[in-house]
Design a protein around this motif. Structure first.
Motif, PDB file in Angstrom:
ATOM      1  N   LEU A  46       0.826  -1.219  -0.041  1.00 12.67           N
ATOM      2  CA  LEU A  46       0.038   0.014   0.188  1.00 12.67           C
ATOM      3  C   LEU A  46       0.837   1.425  -0.056  1.00 12.67           C
ATOM      4  CD1 LEU A  46      -2.805  -1.249   2.500  1.00 12.67           C
ATOM      5  CD2 LEU A  46      -2.901  -1.052   0.059  1.00 12.67           C
ATOM      6  N   ALA A  47       2.038   1.103   0.136  1.00 12.73           N
ATOM      7  CA  ALA A  47       3.067   2.138   0.198  1.00 12.73           C
ATOM      8  C   ALA A  47       2.730   3.166   1.218  1.00 12.73           C
ATOM      9  CB  ALA A  47       3.069   2.748  -1.043  1.00 12.73           C
ATOM     10  N   ILE A  48       2.762   2.556   2.428  1.00 11.41           N
ATOM     11  CA  ILE A  48       2.414   3.373   3.572  1.00 11.41           C
ATOM     12  C   ILE A  48       3.331   2.826   4.760  1.00 11.41           C
ATOM     13  CG2 ILE A  48      -0.032   4.145   3.194  1.00 11.41           C
ATOM     14  CD1 ILE A  48      -1.099   1.885   4.794  1.00 11.41           C
ATOM     15  N   SER A  49       3.398   3.713   6.055  1.00 10.04           N
ATOM     16  CA  SER A  49       4.167   3.019   6.811  1.00 10.04           C
ATOM     17  C   SER A  49       3.344   2.032   7.624  1.00 10.04           C
ATOM     18  CB  SER A  49       4.530   4.316   7.978  1.00 10.04           C
ATOM     19  OG  SER A  49       3.317   4.589   8.591  1.00 10.04           O
ATOM     20  N   ARG A  50       4.165   1.275   8.528  1.00 10.90           N
ATOM     21  CA  ARG A  50       3.339   0.209   9.480  1.00 10.90           C
ATOM     22  C   ARG A  50       2.619   0.857  10.397  1.00 10.90           C
ATOM     23  NH1 ARG A  50       6.937  -4.557  11.461  1.00 10.90           N
ATOM     24  NH2 ARG A  50       4.983  -5.088  12.061  1.00 10.90           N
ATOM     25  N   THR A  51       2.957   2.219  10.918  1.00 15.01           N
ATOM     26  CA  THR A  51       2.404   2.957  11.754  1.00 15.01           C
ATOM     27  C   THR A  51       0.857   3.229  11.161  1.00 15.01           C
ATOM     28  OG1 THR A  51       4.345   3.595  12.949  1.00 15.01           O
ATOM     29  CG2 THR A  51       2.504   4.949  13.512  1.00 15.01           C
ATOM     30  N   THR A  52       0.827   3.723  10.117  1.00 14.33           N
ATOM     31  CA  THR A  52      -0.215   4.022   9.456  1.00 14.33           C
ATOM     32  C   THR A  52      -1.299   2.882   9.335  1.00 14.33           C
ATOM     33  OG1 THR A  52       0.773   6.018   8.166  1.00 14.33           O
ATOM     34  CG2 THR A  52      -1.414   5.255   7.413  1.00 14.33           C
ATOM     35  N   LEU A  53      -0.799   1.840   8.993  1.00 17.31           N
ATOM     36  CA  LEU A  53      -1.466   0.597   8.723  1.00 17.31           C
ATOM     37  C   LEU A  53      -1.902   0.116   9.927  1.00 17.31           C
ATOM     38  CD1 LEU A  53      -2.510  -1.791   7.042  1.00 17.31           C
ATOM     39  CD2 LEU A  53      -0.402  -3.036   7.287  1.00 17.31           C
ATOM     40  N   ARG A  54      -1.201   0.104  10.980  1.00 16.79           N
ATOM     41  CA  ARG A  54      -1.576  -0.392  12.271  1.00 16.79           C
ATOM     42  C   ARG A  54      -2.714   0.506  12.943  1.00 16.79           C
ATOM     43  NH1 ARG A  54       3.443  -2.135  15.690  1.00 16.79           N
ATOM     44  NH2 ARG A  54       3.572  -3.505  14.004  1.00 16.79           N
ATOM     45  N   GLN A  55      -2.799   1.682  12.459  1.00 14.89           N
ATOM     46  CA  GLN A  55      -3.643   2.491  13.142  1.00 14.89           C
ATOM     47  C   GLN A  55      -5.069   2.051  12.560  1.00 14.89           C
ATOM     48  OE1 GLN A  55      -2.963   6.621  12.267  1.00 14.89           O
ATOM     49  NE2 GLN A  55      -4.784   7.433  13.489  1.00 14.89           N
ATOM     50  N   ALA A  56      -5.033   1.601  11.022  1.00 20.84           N
ATOM     51  CA  ALA A  56      -6.333   1.173  10.617  1.00 20.84           C
ATOM     52  C   ALA A  56      -6.779  -0.159  11.180  1.00 20.84           C
ATOM     53  CB  ALA A  56      -6.005   1.105   8.919  1.00 20.84           C
ATOM     54  N   ILE A  57      -5.758  -0.991  11.403  1.00 20.72           N
ATOM     55  CA  ILE A  57      -6.019  -2.303  12.036  1.00 20.72           C
ATOM     56  C   ILE A  57      -6.506  -2.193  13.044  1.00 20.72           C
ATOM     57  CG2 ILE A  57      -5.096  -4.650  12.517  1.00 20.72           C
ATOM     58  CD1 ILE A  57      -3.130  -4.376  10.315  1.00 20.72           C
ATOM     59  N   ASN A  58      -5.836  -1.343  14.138  1.00 17.62           N
ATOM     60  CA  ASN A  58      -6.408  -1.242  15.585  1.00 17.62           C
ATOM     61  C   ASN A  58      -7.884  -0.800  15.570  1.00 17.62           C
ATOM     62  OD1 ASN A  58      -3.873  -1.929  16.505  1.00 17.62           O
ATOM     63  ND2 ASN A  58      -3.139   0.083  16.794  1.00 17.62           N
ATOM     64  N   LYS A  59      -8.388   0.066  14.760  1.00 19.92           N
ATOM     65  CA  LYS A  59     -10.030   0.439  14.644  1.00 19.92           C
ATOM     66  C   LYS A  59     -10.505  -0.826  14.333  1.00 19.92           C
ATOM     67  CE  LYS A  59     -12.784   3.724  14.679  1.00 19.92           C
ATOM     68  NZ  LYS A  59     -14.209   2.761  14.547  1.00 19.92           N
ATOM     69  N   LEU A  60     -10.242  -1.882  13.618  1.00 15.74           N
ATOM     70  CA  LEU A  60     -11.020  -2.673  13.040  1.00 15.74           C
ATOM     71  C   LEU A  60     -10.858  -3.891  14.362  1.00 15.74           C
ATOM     72  CD1 LEU A  60     -10.933  -1.430  10.156  1.00 15.74           C
ATOM     73  CD2 LEU A  60     -11.122  -3.841   9.393  1.00 15.74           C
ATOM     74  N   VAL A  61      -9.896  -3.840  14.875  1.00 17.00           N
ATOM     75  CA  VAL A  61      -9.775  -4.617  16.161  1.00 17.00           C
ATOM     76  C   VAL A  61     -10.629  -4.073  17.079  1.00 17.00           C
ATOM     77  CG1 VAL A  61      -8.246  -5.564  17.951  1.00 17.00           C
ATOM     78  CG2 VAL A  61      -7.376  -5.585  15.710  1.00 17.00           C
TER      79      VAL A  61
END
Length: 243
Positions: A46-61
């Motif tokens: 996705l060409a984004i940082s893991r921090t940005t991705l983790r922010q999205a994943i954390n919301k779904l968790v």
């Protein structure tokens, strides 16, 4: 499956990633339990940082849509099991009524000298042994509840019963004891290492703890039950009507 974000869009990348994940987990292969791509590969794609991705994943968790397991990965959460307080049934009866298949993962039977709280509830002499029944239960994919039950000696259970059958059916059909009243205490707590291992979560993860006091038709105590539920798999619903 090719996944990408629009880096020219004014919508923040973490929100785009969140929406992409919401769409992704609707795909049948992920609904059926397949792990999501690992964070390193997905962030790179996705060409984004893991921090940005983790922010999205954390919301779904947080929303209960994803389950993350350390050392394993992230997958779609199963359908949450709900229990309604105004229609008390045994666990087996309630799950059967809801069409939810249940698997018994562990079943242990022992005779123990109970703690003071149980002695006081049963009003039995200190030091008198009672039957202890431990059961780890859940869906075919994973366990979501660990029960520990203690029974009043008056009930007559021997430990030789087939506890794969509904408990209260055994009491009624074999011992002519009808569980008529349930009083409950419900709280949230952190999972101990022992409970976490059984429920396949991390120690310290939140769980729903339910203490149930069961009485027969004469309001005599028959069961002292402790239930430990995975917070991501169980909802306790209270319905009240104003008279």
């Amino acid at each position: 499956m090719k996944l990408s974000l629009d880096h020219t869009n004014h919508i923040p990348l973490y929100l785009q990633a969140e929406q992409l994940l919401r769409d992704l987990i609707k795909d049948p292969e992920y609904v059926n339990g397949k792990l999501l791509p690992n964070e390193v590969d997905l962030a790179r794609q996705l060409a984004i940082s893991r921090t940005t991705l983790r922010q999205a994943i954390n919301k779904l968790v947080y929303d209960g849509l994803l389950i993350r397991k350390k050392g394993i990965g992230t997958r779609v959460a199963g359908i949450t099991v709900s229990s309604k307080s105004n229609n008390w049934l045994s666990f087996s009866q309630e799950m059967h009524a809801r069409g939810i298949p249940i698997k018994n993962y562990e079943l242990h039977i022992s005779w123990v000298i109970p703690e003071d709280a149980i002695v006081n509830f049963f009003q039995i002499p200190p030091g008198k042994k009672v039957l202890k029944l431990e059961r780890l239960r859940g869906r075919p994919e994973n366990p979501f509840v660990y029960f520990v039950s203690y029974f009043h000696p008056r009930v007559g259970l021997t430990g030789e019963e087939d506890f794969n059958n509904p408990l209260y059916e055994i009491l009624e059909k074999k011992y002519h004891i009808i569980a008529n009243l349930s009083k409950e205490e419900i709280s949230a707590k952190a999972a101990s290492k022992i409970i976490a291992d059984k429920l396949e979560i991390a120690a310290g993860d939140p769980i729903l703890f339910r203490k149930r006091f069961v009485y027969d038709q004469g309001d005599r105590p028959i069961e002292y039950n402790l239930g430990y539920y995975r917070a991501d798999s169980f909802v306790y619903t209270v319905e009240s009507r104003r008279e």
